[in-house]
Scaffold this motif. Sequence first.
Motif, PDB file in Angstrom:
ATOM      1  N   ARG A   1     -59.753  22.604  50.809  1.00 41.45           N
ATOM      2  CA  ARG A   1     -60.194  22.969  49.474  1.00 41.45           C
ATOM      3  C   ARG A   1     -59.509  24.273  49.097  1.00 41.45           C
ATOM      4  NH1 ARG A   1     -66.533  22.605  49.342  1.00 41.45           N
ATOM      5  NH2 ARG A   1     -66.019  23.138  47.207  1.00 41.45           N
ATOM      6  N   LEU A   2     -59.426  24.540  47.833  1.00 44.48           N
ATOM      7  CA  LEU A   2     -58.792  25.763  47.355  1.00 44.48           C
ATOM      8  C   LEU A   2     -59.426  26.992  48.010  1.00 44.48           C
ATOM      9  CD1 LEU A   2     -56.623  26.888  45.563  1.00 44.48           C
ATOM     10  CD2 LEU A   2     -58.245  26.901  43.669  1.00 44.48           C
ATOM     11  N   GLN A   3     -60.711  26.916  48.272  1.00 43.56           N
ATOM     12  CA  GLN A   3     -61.416  28.036  48.892  1.00 43.56           C
ATOM     13  C   GLN A   3     -60.919  28.325  50.312  1.00 43.56           C
ATOM     14  OE1 GLN A   3     -62.781  25.456  47.372  1.00 43.56           O
ATOM     15  NE2 GLN A   3     -64.212  26.168  45.823  1.00 43.56           N
TER      16      GLN A   3
ATOM     17  N   ILE B   1     -51.691  31.092  48.640  1.00 48.53           N
ATOM     18  CA  ILE B   1     -51.480  30.518  47.308  1.00 48.53           C
ATOM     19  C   ILE B   1     -50.208  31.077  46.695  1.00 48.53           C
ATOM     20  CG2 ILE B   1     -52.411  30.408  44.966  1.00 48.53           C
ATOM     21  CD1 ILE B   1     -55.233  30.365  46.309  1.00 48.53           C
TER      22      ILE B   1
ATOM     23  N   GLU C   1     -46.836  28.996  45.555  1.00 51.12           N
ATOM     24  CA  GLU C   1     -46.296  29.094  44.195  1.00 51.12           C
ATOM     25  C   GLU C   1     -44.822  29.485  44.199  1.00 51.12           C
ATOM     26  OE1 GLU C   1     -49.056  31.859  42.448  1.00 51.12           O
ATOM     27  OE2 GLU C   1     -50.374  30.240  41.739  1.00 51.12           O
TER      28      GLU C   1
ATOM     29  N   GLU D   1     -55.266  34.376  49.152  1.00 49.55           N
ATOM     30  CA  GLU D   1     -54.390  34.705  48.011  1.00 49.55           C
ATOM     31  C   GLU D   1     -52.922  34.690  48.442  1.00 49.55           C
ATOM     32  OE1 GLU D   1     -55.022  35.091  44.750  1.00 49.55           O
ATOM     33  OE2 GLU D   1     -57.085  34.511  45.198  1.00 49.55           O
TER      34      GLU D   1
ATOM     35  N   PHE E   1     -57.829  28.574  51.162  1.00 49.03           N
ATOM     36  CA  PHE E   1     -56.567  29.286  51.085  1.00 49.03           C
ATOM     37  C   PHE E   1     -56.789  30.752  50.727  1.00 49.03           C
ATOM     38  CE2 PHE E   1     -55.387  24.914  50.401  1.00 49.03           C
ATOM     39  CZ  PHE E   1     -54.202  24.783  51.092  1.00 49.03           C
TER      40      PHE E   1
END
Length: 85
Positions: free
Chosen positions: A55-57, A64, A68, A61, A59
Amino acid sequence: MIKVSAAEFQRNIGRYQDLALTQPVAVTRNGRERTVMISTEEYNRLKRRDRKVLRLQNFTEEMIEAIEKAEPSREAEAYNHELDG
């Protein structure tokens, strides 16, 4: 990966089962790959990988930001055909 015709596979199934314990065995029909035999250990490993969901949680910062900024390598261009649907 070993490639073998369906007829050869049927004649020597035990041999190819043994080989599949250490490497995938592709069974062909009319010269085209139809199925692949792998060991149960490899199958289970792949299934575990399939089910791993993040889940995004999960990862940070930094993770992420790294995603990117990521760019595919030149070698990855060899797989562009897989994006064609």
